[in-house]
Motif scaffolding. Structure first.
Motif, short mmCIF file in Angstrom:
data_model
loop_
_atom_site.label_atom_id
_atom_site.label_comp_id
_atom_site.label_asym_id
_atom_site.label_seq_id
_atom_site.Cartn_x
_atom_site.Cartn_y
_atom_site.Cartn_z
N ARG A 14 0.82 -1.21 0.00
CA ARG A 14 0.00 0.00 0.00
C ARG A 14 0.86 1.26 0.00
O ARG A 14 0.42 2.31 -0.47
CB ARG A 14 -0.89 0.04 1.24
CG ARG A 14 -1.96 -1.02 1.22
CD ARG A 14 -2.91 -0.80 2.38
NE ARG A 14 -3.90 -1.84 2.43
CZ ARG A 14 -5.16 -1.66 2.78
NH1 ARG A 14 -5.58 -0.46 3.10
NH2 ARG A 14 -6.00 -2.67 2.81
N CYS A 15 2.04 1.19 0.58
CA CYS A 15 2.90 2.37 0.70
C CYS A 15 3.40 2.78 -0.68
O CYS A 15 3.94 1.96 -1.43
CB CYS A 15 4.09 2.05 1.60
SG CYS A 15 5.34 3.33 1.64
N THR A 16 3.21 4.09 -1.01
CA THR A 16 3.66 4.57 -2.33
C THR A 16 4.99 5.32 -2.23
O THR A 16 5.43 5.96 -3.18
CB THR A 16 2.62 5.53 -2.93
OG1 THR A 16 2.47 6.65 -2.04
CG2 THR A 16 1.27 4.84 -3.13
N ARG A 17 5.61 5.32 -1.07
CA ARG A 17 6.89 6.02 -0.80
C ARG A 17 6.71 7.53 -0.94
O ARG A 17 7.62 8.24 -1.37
CB ARG A 17 8.01 5.55 -1.73
CG ARG A 17 8.62 4.17 -1.46
CD ARG A 17 7.67 3.07 -1.32
NE ARG A 17 8.27 1.75 -1.44
CZ ARG A 17 7.57 0.62 -1.30
NH1 ARG A 17 6.27 0.66 -1.06
NH2 ARG A 17 8.17 -0.54 -1.42
N ALA A 66 1.51 11.44 14.52
CA ALA A 66 1.35 12.19 13.26
C ALA A 66 1.58 11.29 12.05
O ALA A 66 0.92 11.43 11.02
CB ALA A 66 2.33 13.36 13.24
N CYS A 67 2.50 10.32 12.17
CA CYS A 67 2.85 9.45 11.03
C CYS A 67 1.62 8.66 10.58
O CYS A 67 1.29 8.59 9.39
CB CYS A 67 3.98 8.51 11.41
SG CYS A 67 3.66 7.63 12.96
N VAL A 68 0.92 8.07 11.56
CA VAL A 68 -0.24 7.24 11.23
C VAL A 68 -1.34 8.10 10.62
O VAL A 68 -1.95 7.73 9.61
CB VAL A 68 -0.79 6.53 12.51
CG1 VAL A 68 -2.01 5.70 12.18
CG2 VAL A 68 0.29 5.65 13.13
N ASN A 69 -1.55 9.28 11.21
CA ASN A 69 -2.62 10.16 10.71
C ASN A 69 -2.32 10.69 9.31
O ASN A 69 -3.23 10.99 8.54
CB ASN A 69 -2.80 11.35 11.66
CG ASN A 69 -3.35 10.89 12.99
OD1 ASN A 69 -4.11 9.93 13.04
ND2 ASN A 69 -2.95 11.54 14.06
N ALA A 70 -1.02 10.86 9.00
CA ALA A 70 -0.66 11.49 7.73
C ALA A 70 -0.72 10.52 6.56
O ALA A 70 -0.82 10.94 5.41
CB ALA A 70 0.74 12.08 7.82
N CYS A 71 -0.65 9.24 6.81
CA CYS A 71 -0.56 8.28 5.70
C CYS A 71 -1.87 8.27 4.90
O CYS A 71 -2.92 7.89 5.41
CB CYS A 71 -0.26 6.88 6.23
SG CYS A 71 -0.19 5.67 4.88
N PRO A 72 -1.82 8.67 3.61
CA PRO A 72 -3.05 8.73 2.83
C PRO A 72 -3.50 7.36 2.32
O PRO A 72 -4.56 7.23 1.73
CB PRO A 72 -2.68 9.64 1.65
CG PRO A 72 -1.20 9.69 1.60
CD PRO A 72 -0.65 9.12 2.85
#
Ligand code: SF4
Ligand code: SF4
Length: 569
Positions: free
Chosen positions: A419-422, A542-548
């Motif tokens: 899922r991660c697009t970097r 913040a990291c978890v909240n920011a991941c689109p």
């Protein structure tokens, strides 16, 4: 405006003592009271003399009758010695309701402060105010993070659900949580007005190390009080009468395996093949042997494995509160069979266990268990290791987590690489919440499409705290997050070297002009920096909240079911 010149004297261990009011008279008084008066002071080196430890690592505290001293569930960084008066221990889990204990959430930034943080970030990374350090040195700032509001219990009989025990002058308490870096197991309040000596755990550790009389004294306390508490909280022991519990406690053995400072050995052997490393792990109980006792884990982690081809396969891991050997003992008693242990149990690092002899389990525990509550027969269980169901982690994942000791994480950052697009939105969000410098690296060990990122996991056993000479790295007493007090950190790197997961960075700090802050010898001043789980942010990490892309989560490795569900989504 700059705060030039960008120079400060290099921070030292005892720049900010635990209690600034502690003076020579108070130290002399403590040294006149047993067991402190019995300590041979010549065993302490000049750099950390006995009077200096008492001066800098302890503080005198007065408590009024019924005032709460420590609360069950809070993280404690200190132990207490009763100088005068007495205290009462509320026994049993949730012995006092949370609302009575005045629990509150950790302080978060409000909306305006969050906005200011977004727009007011300095242009350079790791900018610090020199004024803050100078004030701290002058004694204006002490360790933060603990809830210091005085709480009093009124109408004691009606707020207490369980039994109580009284501790009197000359006794220690709180040392279990302080030394094992775990939450307090009981609420303790003043039975009458009392005076206590609070010892932060760095000082306590040195006292234990250099003064055998203190160690012996504390160990006796530790054994005496934790045993009854532990048994009372354990499944199957709850229904024992006080007399039966006493008998069981009398026959219970204390055993410890591995080393308290397990991380050094683990780091040394990290490159050794897993099948070789497993053989080095201290054996607690072995597959194929008769179960001579029920093993209750009191602290640490243990690996449960089973023979597989020429080697062994990890089935599960156990931690505080879990037991080993019950199924076999129950099966044999119920069926008159003699099945041996189905798994091997090994210590992963330091493990503290209680062993209740099989005959004691048969006499006191098993007769009280209804037939319907007995575990399934051994043969049916054997299949489970190969045949996992929904909601269970696969054997490969369990092995990966155990071999890399990720089982220690309470908030492990796991990324789904499919899922991660970097896009690095997580990294930018982290940087904007932390001095313009992200507190994690988007790299780490991988299993299949999942990666454990290099971010502090806020471990169950945060070994990074072991050597910190000032107590700068500590647990937030309210939320349990492992955080660093930037003011009292002396930049010695001990924590960074101790963290088995390389999750602490040493950073060079700057003034507002972006110039390095230097010490008297013109060397850059460094501070330890790591993920603080956005303990002060309104909305959590913040990291978890920011991941689109919903590619990132934080996992408590004690809750394997939730993790398994996340993996299977
Ligand atoms: S710094 Fe390392 S050892 Fe300490 S809590 Fe974080 S991951 Fe665990
Ligand atoms: S570098 Fe780490 S161990 Fe050293 S004082 Fe700072 S927080 Fe403590």
């Amino acid at each position: 405006m700059s705060e030039a010149p960008a120079t400060i004297s290099r921070p030292q261990r005892w720049d900010v003592p635990f209690e600034s009011a502690m003076g020579a008279v108070a130290v002399a008084r403590i040294l006149s009271i047993p067991p402190f008066s019995q300590i041979d002071a010549s065993r302490f080196p000049a750099s950390t003399s006995l009077p200096d430890i008492l001066l800098n690592d302890t503080g005198l505290r007065s408590f009024k009758k019924n005032q709460v001293i420590v609360r069950e569930g809070d993280y404690g960084n200190s132990a207490f010695f009763i100088i005068t008066g007495s205290v009462r221990v509320a026994l049993g889990k949730d012995a006092i309701p949370a609302e009575v204990l005045g629990r509150r959430q950790p302080e978060k930034k409000d909306f305006l402060s969050t906005l200011r943080q977004l727009w007011g970030n300095a242009r350079y990374p790791e900018v610090r105010s020199l004024r803050r350090y100078k004030e701290a040195k002058a004694g204006a700032e002490h360790e933060k993070g603990d809830d210091t509001t005085a709480i009093f219990l009124h109408d004691i009989p009606s707020v207490l659900k369980g039994g109580t025990a009284v501790l009197t002058a000359g006794m220690f308490f709180g040392e279990i949580a302080a030394l094992s870096r775990t939450p307090r197991t009981a609420t303790i309040f003043a039975e009458e007005d009392c005076e206590l000596l609070e010892i932060r755990w760095q000082g306590l550790r040195e006292l234990r190390l250099r003064a055998p009389e203190i160690k012996q004294f504390i160990d006796t306390n530790y054994r005496k009080y934790s045993l009854e508490n532990h048994l009372r909280e354990t499944k199957y022991f709850k229904d024992l009468s006080p007399a039966e519990l006493k008998e069981v406690a009398n026959q219970t053995r204390f055993e410890t395996y591995g080393s308290f400072d397990w991380h050094s050995n683990y780091k040394k052997n990290r490159d050794v093949a897993p099948e070789e490393r497993i053989k080095e792990e201290p054996l607690i109980a072995e597959e194929g042997q008769y179960a001579n006792g029920l093993v209750l884990i009191r602290a640490g982690f243990a690996r449960m494995s089973q023979k597989y081809n020429q080697g062994e396969r990890t089935a599960s891991y156990l931690s505080r509160g879990q037991m080993f050997g019950f199924d076999e003992i129950a099966h044999n008693w119920n069926t008159k069979d003699s099945a041996p242990l189905q798994y091997t149990l090994r210590a992963l690092g330091y493990v503290d266990v209680l062993v209740v002899p099989t005959s004691v389990v048969e006499q006191y525990i098993l007769p009280k268990i209804p037939q319907a509550s007995f575990p399934p027969p051994i043969v049916a269980q054997n299949k489970q290791i190969n045949d996992r169901r929904d909601g269970e982690l696969s054997t490969d994942v369990v092995e990966f987590l155990v071999d890399n000791r990720f089982i220690n994480g309470r908030a492990t950052m796991v990324m789904d690489l499919d899922r991660c697009t970097r896009c690095d939105d997580c990294i930018r969000a982290c940087a904007s919440a932390h001095d313009n410098n992200p507190r994690f690296v988007r790299h780490g060990h991988q299993i299949g499409r999942y990666m454990i990122a290099n971010a502090c996991m806020h471990c169950l056993d945060p070994v990074c705290m072991i050597g910190c000479p000032t107590g700068a790295i500590h647990r937030n007493a309210l939320g349990g997050q492992v955080v660093i007090n930037d003011t009292t950190c002396i930049g010695c790197s001990t924590c960074a070297n101790s963290c088995p997961y390389n999750n602490i960075q040493m950073v060079e700090i700057r003034n507002e002009l972006g110039e390095h802050i230097l010490d008297q010898e013109n060397r850059p001043v460094t501070k330890a920096a790591k993920c603080d789980l956005c303990v002060e942010q309104m909305t959590g990490p913040a990291c978890v909240n920011a991941c689109p892309h919903d590619a990132l989560t934080r996992v408590d490795m004690q809750d394997t079911q939730t993790f398994a569900k996340w993996l299977q989504r």
